[in-house]
Design an enzyme around this catalytic site. Structure first.
Site, short mmCIF file in Angstrom:
data_model
loop_
_atom_site.label_atom_id
_atom_site.label_comp_id
_atom_site.label_asym_id
_atom_site.label_seq_id
_atom_site.Cartn_x
_atom_site.Cartn_y
_atom_site.Cartn_z
N ARG A 175 0.81 -1.22 0.00
CA ARG A 175 0.00 0.00 0.00
C ARG A 175 0.85 1.27 0.00
O ARG A 175 0.64 2.17 -0.81
CB ARG A 175 -0.92 0.03 1.23
N THR A 176 1.79 1.37 0.94
CA THR A 176 2.49 2.64 1.12
C THR A 176 3.34 2.99 -0.10
O THR A 176 3.26 4.10 -0.63
CB THR A 176 3.36 2.58 2.39
N HIS A 218 4.74 5.77 11.70
CA HIS A 218 4.25 5.64 10.32
C HIS A 218 3.26 6.78 10.11
O HIS A 218 2.04 6.59 10.07
CB HIS A 218 3.59 4.26 10.15
N LYS A 270 25.82 -4.78 -1.37
CA LYS A 270 27.30 -4.93 -1.45
C LYS A 270 27.97 -4.22 -0.28
O LYS A 270 29.18 -4.05 -0.27
CB LYS A 270 27.82 -4.33 -2.76
N ARG A 291 11.29 3.85 3.91
CA ARG A 291 10.84 2.82 4.87
C ARG A 291 12.06 2.01 5.28
O ARG A 291 12.85 1.60 4.42
CB ARG A 291 9.79 1.91 4.26
N1 CP Z 1 -0.23 -0.09 5.92
C1 CP Z 1 0.97 -0.33 5.38
O1 CP Z 1 1.99 0.27 5.75
O2 CP Z 1 0.94 -1.30 4.43
P1 CP Z 1 2.21 -1.72 3.53
O3 CP Z 1 3.18 -2.41 4.45
O4 CP Z 1 1.65 -2.62 2.45
O5 CP Z 1 2.81 -0.47 2.96
#
Ligand code: CP
Length: 317
Positions: A65-66, A145, A93, A115
């Site tokens: 999603r993100t 998040h 590496k 992320r």
């Molecule tokens: N909600 C969320 O962070 O989903 P993903 O890990 O798929 O990005």
């Protein structure tokens, strides 16, 4: 202490966490997101606000999603988007995080969406980039998040209109959840008077009450008369050792079923950040049922991420 995500004018320089993020900025993001949606809330406009800018998606952890909604959002803002495939990058590496980022800056990155499994990774990058480069935390370890929490706030406001009269329950693995932490900060900042967390003792951080929440270990007590049910994923990848007897046992006590949902208000909404573990955190009949707004969260996430990126790109230097 200086807020590392605000510039000297008090404007958003980076989006790293909802902790300490002023309510006015949160509301501005939600209002701005609404302008990118049509009246029904499901079509998203294309606008030239990031024309000529380069957005780098740098995901050291998996995401559906993100990562995808950030890419769509950047494209709807007319930015150039680069998705760095960490599996086939020079990280494998032995290149350091800062060297990777430094090289991407040399390619004229204007914005990083990051992320990482390590809490603090996005803050670390933000401290080392030039003042005209922006960093958005797309999830760091169990810490934060922020865009997930903001899209959750957008979804709640879309369906419930106000925050000041709500009772909200967050259910499940609060201990390992960056989503829960960011939701709690956003909900309390926006004025939700009663935020509950419902979880077994093994899945709650110590002193969680200090975040301003009411603690329940029993779904029957905790779900009574709530307006919003925020389910969490069991973060098995962050669990060291056995914190739960079994998935079946967890579902029996903490899985959301139709029977348990009936304890909430009759117009309660059910949310989940995804990915969902059906039959462990949530029954399919609830996930796909009339109270579920889980897929709306995903669509709204595009507009909220457009709002954040356009706000960062438009701020004063
Ligand atoms: N909600 C969320 O962070 O989903 P993903 O890990 O798929 O990005």
């Amino acid at each position: 202490m200086k807020n590392p995500q605000l510039n000297k004018h008090g404007e958003l320089q980076h989006l790293l966490t909802t902790e300490g993020l002023p309510a006015a900025i949160m509301r501005d993001i939600l209002d701005r997101a609404a302008t990118f949606l049509d009246a029904g809330g499901h079509e998203i406009k294309k606008v030239p606000l990031l024309h000529g800018k380069s957005v780098f998606n740098v995901f050291f952890e998996n995401s559906t999603r993100t990562r995808t909604t950030f890419e769509i959002a950047a494209k709807r803002l007319s930015a150039d988007v680069v998705n760095l495939n960490i599996g086939s990058s020079s990280t494998s590496k032995g290149e350091t995080l800062l060297d990777t980022v430094g090289n991407l800056c040399a390619m004229h990155a204007d914005m990083f969406v990051v992320r990482h499994a390590q809490s603090g990774a996005a803050h670390f990058i933000a401290r080392h980039v030039a003042p005209d480069v922006h960093v958005i935390n797309a999830g760091d370890g169990r810490h934060a998040h922020p865009t997930q929490a903001l899209l959750d706030m957008f979804t709640i406001r879309h369906y419930k209109k106000e925050f000041h009269n709500l009772r909200v329950a967050i259910i499940g693995d609060v201990l390992h959840s960056r989503v829960a932490r960011s939701q709690i900060h956003a909900l309390t900042t926006l004025g939700v008077p009663e935020v509950r967390v419902i979880a077994p003792k093994t899945l709650l951080p110590t002193m969680v009450e200090n975040l301003g929440v009411h603690v329940y270990h029993d779904m029957v007590q905790g779900l009574r008369e709530v307006d919003v049910v925020l389910m969490l994923r069991l973060q098995n990848e962050r669990m060291a050792g056995a914190l739960l007897p079994s998935a079946q046992e967890y579902f029996k006590y903490y899985g959301l079923t139709q029977e348990k949902l009936a304890l909430a208000k009759s117009d309660a909404i059910v949310m989940h950040p995804g990915p969902m573990n059906r039959g462990i955190e949530i029954d399919s009949s609830v996930a796909d049922g009339a109270h579920s707004v889980i897929l709306s969260q995903v669509t709204f996430g595009i507009a909220v991420r457009m709002a954040v990126m356009s706000m960062l790109a438009g701020k004063a230097q």
